[in-house]
Design a protein around this motif. Structure first.
Motif, PDB file in Angstrom:
ATOM      1  N   PHE A 234       0.806  -1.188   0.001  1.00  0.00           N
ATOM      2  CA  PHE A 234       0.137   0.006  -0.078  1.00  0.00           C
ATOM      3  C   PHE A 234       0.958   1.405   0.105  1.00  0.00           C
ATOM      4  CE2 PHE A 234      -2.392  -3.694   1.648  1.00  0.00           C
ATOM      5  CZ  PHE A 234      -3.295  -3.398   1.137  1.00  0.00           C
ATOM      6  N   TYR A 235       2.080   1.160  -0.436  1.00  0.00           N
ATOM      7  CA  TYR A 235       2.804   2.535  -0.660  1.00  0.00           C
ATOM      8  C   TYR A 235       2.427   3.163  -1.961  1.00  0.00           C
ATOM      9  CZ  TYR A 235       6.659   1.510   2.522  1.00  0.00           C
ATOM     10  OH  TYR A 235       7.711   1.289   3.729  1.00  0.00           O
ATOM     11  N   LYS A 236       2.351   4.497  -1.572  1.00  0.00           N
ATOM     12  CA  LYS A 236       2.053   5.435  -2.598  1.00  0.00           C
ATOM     13  C   LYS A 236       2.989   5.294  -3.637  1.00  0.00           C
ATOM     14  CE  LYS A 236      -0.427   8.819   0.578  1.00  0.00           C
ATOM     15  NZ  LYS A 236      -0.250  10.003   1.224  1.00  0.00           N
ATOM     16  N   PRO A 237       2.612   5.475  -4.889  1.00  0.00           N
ATOM     17  CA  PRO A 237       3.711   5.426  -6.003  1.00  0.00           C
ATOM     18  C   PRO A 237       4.544   6.716  -6.060  1.00  0.00           C
ATOM     19  CG  PRO A 237       1.489   5.877  -7.110  1.00  0.00           C
ATOM     20  CD  PRO A 237       1.186   5.544  -5.489  1.00  0.00           C
ATOM     21  N   LEU A 238       5.685   6.547  -6.138  1.00  0.00           N
ATOM     22  CA  LEU A 238       6.732   7.708  -6.039  1.00  0.00           C
ATOM     23  C   LEU A 238       6.691   8.195  -7.545  1.00  0.00           C
ATOM     24  CD1 LEU A 238       9.726   6.244  -4.106  1.00  0.00           C
ATOM     25  CD2 LEU A 238       7.497   6.865  -3.159  1.00  0.00           C
ATOM     26  N   THR A 239       6.952   9.727  -7.538  1.00  0.00           N
ATOM     27  CA  THR A 239       7.477  10.558  -8.751  1.00  0.00           C
ATOM     28  C   THR A 239       8.897  10.111  -9.081  1.00  0.00           C
ATOM     29  OG1 THR A 239       8.426  12.333  -7.397  1.00  0.00           O
ATOM     30  CG2 THR A 239       5.936  12.341  -7.752  1.00  0.00           C
ATOM     31  N   PRO A 240       9.311  10.319 -10.397  1.00  0.00           N
ATOM     32  CA  PRO A 240      10.571  10.000 -10.698  1.00  0.00           C
ATOM     33  C   PRO A 240      11.494  10.698  -9.946  1.00  0.00           C
ATOM     34  CG  PRO A 240       9.300  10.513 -12.856  1.00  0.00           C
ATOM     35  CD  PRO A 240       8.487  10.857 -11.545  1.00  0.00           C
ATOM     36  N   GLU A 241      11.367  11.877  -9.548  1.00  0.00           N
ATOM     37  CA  GLU A 241      12.283  12.637  -8.661  1.00  0.00           C
ATOM     38  C   GLU A 241      12.485  11.925  -7.030  1.00  0.00           C
ATOM     39  OE1 GLU A 241       9.509  14.300  -9.960  1.00  0.00           O
ATOM     40  OE2 GLU A 241      10.804  15.113 -11.445  1.00  0.00           O
ATOM     41  N   GLN A 242      11.443  11.448  -6.673  1.00  0.00           N
ATOM     42  CA  GLN A 242      11.329  10.565  -5.403  1.00  0.00           C
ATOM     43  C   GLN A 242      12.174   9.564  -5.426  1.00  0.00           C
ATOM     44  OE1 GLN A 242       7.235  10.850  -4.827  1.00  0.00           O
ATOM     45  NE2 GLN A 242       7.184  12.191  -3.195  1.00  0.00           N
TER      46      GLN A 242
ATOM     47  N   GLN B 108      17.091   8.759   0.587  1.00  0.00           N
ATOM     48  CA  GLN B 108      16.840  10.111   1.124  1.00  0.00           C
ATOM     49  C   GLN B 108      15.272  10.214   0.803  1.00  0.00           C
ATOM     50  OE1 GLN B 108      19.016  12.876  -0.954  1.00  0.00           O
ATOM     51  NE2 GLN B 108      21.096  12.097  -0.193  1.00  0.00           N
ATOM     52  N   TYR B 109      14.447   9.107   1.041  1.00  0.00           N
ATOM     53  CA  TYR B 109      13.187   9.136   0.880  1.00  0.00           C
ATOM     54  C   TYR B 109      12.757   8.691   1.958  1.00  0.00           C
ATOM     55  CZ  TYR B 109       8.210   8.578  -0.465  1.00  0.00           C
ATOM     56  OH  TYR B 109       6.721   8.791  -0.563  1.00  0.00           O
TER      57      TYR B 109
END
Ligand code: ADP
Ligand SMILES: O=c1ccn([C@@H]2O[C@H](COP(=O)(O)O)[C@@H](O)[C@H]2O)c(=O)[nH]1
Length: 272
Positions: free
Chosen positions: A82-90, A98-99
């Motif tokens: 159930f992790y939210k999808p990350l943006t390319p920057e994330q 660093q996330y």
């Protein structure tokens, strides 16, 4: 799928009932008639405390490993689905440690709630599978989870979200010493996910440890059972397995409407 007497008596440790009498070999304990089905067990605890290993041991001792998913009576669901999808920057940040994957905001609480509510309503659900190496959901695979008797829902923050916490019929907290957890986490992240030590330690000290102290550890108070030393605690695991077997036997015989159990009504404290 509803459990049959034959399936149950095939489970290791299941004492069973006489085919012609429900009471002879193991009388049913009063109160088991209204066990909710599925019975949902939350398994919380810090990273690398042994949550997955404890769940696997429970499955194994219930004779559930190696069984076709459709026939399984106990399933494990992990919070990472159930992790939210990350943006390319994330994703770039995540690769450098660093996330913050340990903050409650990293999870899609609504999706988790909807999934658990569907499962509680005995609906079939599709659950994403998480890829730790690439910090994303495996797009090609959705796991189908059919209606089942027992759900083990494990993760660092399973007791953090109130709406979700209230759906659990039993709560277990795997309590393993922080040094042991860190050393296991380092080895796991290096071996399984190919991460380097710098990244692992940076992420651990910046995010994992502070978030454990702020969000995970305070949820220990909600646990019905605390399991010190995780999977090494065979006595605790045996007792939990025995308890699940009692539940399953109760659910077979039950036609009573399901109801949620209040914390203070914990089955663990019932005499067996
Ligand atoms: N009792 C144990 N003894 C030794 N290693 C263990 C034990 N329990 C778990 N591990 C190892 O530690 C790591 C983390 O365990 P895991 O069960 O995945 O923890 P969690 O699900 O809490 O993150 C894994 O590599 C696992 O094999
Ligand atoms: O892409 C990711 C996602 C999560 N993590 C870390 O995983 C743990 C939670 O999983 P456990 O099995 O309970 O250890 C959490 O501490 C996250 O930091 C990750 O490193 N990368």
């Amino acid at each position: 799928m509803q459990l049959g007497e034959d399936q149950l008596s095939a489970m290791p440790g299941f004492s069973g009932t006489d085919k012609h009498s429900t009471m002879k070999s193991s009388p049913r304990v009063s109160g088991f008639e209204d066990i909710p089905r599925p019975f949902v067990i939350g398994v919380g605890g810090g990273t690398a405390s042994g949550k997955s290993t404890v769940c696997s041991k429970i499955m194994e001792q219930l004779g559930q490993n190696g069984i076709n998913e459709k026939q399984q009576q106990v399933v494990i669901i992990s919070l990472e689905s159930f992790y939210k999808p990350l943006t390319p920057e994330q994703i770039v940040l995540a690769r450098k440690g660093q996330y913050n994957f340990d903050h409650p905001a990293a999870f899609d609480e609504q999706m988790m709630l909807d999934t658990l509510l569907d499962l509680k309503a005995n609906k079939t659900v599709q659950i994403p599978e998480y890829d730790f190496k690439n910090h994303c959901i495996k797009s090609e695979t959705l796991r189908t989870v059919n209606p089942t008797d027992v759900i083990l829902f494990e993760g660092i923050l399973v007791f953090y979200f109130k709406d979700i916490r209230e759906l659990f019929n039993m709560k277990l907290f795997v309590d393993t010493d922080a040094d042991t957890r860190l050393s296991r986490r380092v080895l796991r992240d290096m071996k399984e996910f190919g991460r380097d030590l710098d990244q692992i330690l940076r992420q651990y000290t910046t995010y994992v440890k502070p978030a454990f102290e702020e969000f995970c550890l305070p949820t220990k108070k909600y646990a019905d059972v605390i399991i010190p030393r995780g999977a090494d605690n065979t006595v605790a695991i045996d007792l939990i397995v025995q308890h699940i077997q009692e539940l399953l036997r109760g659910s077979v015989k039950s036609n009573a409407p399901q109801r949620s159990r209040h914390n203070s009504d914990s089955l663990v404290s019932r005499p067996h």
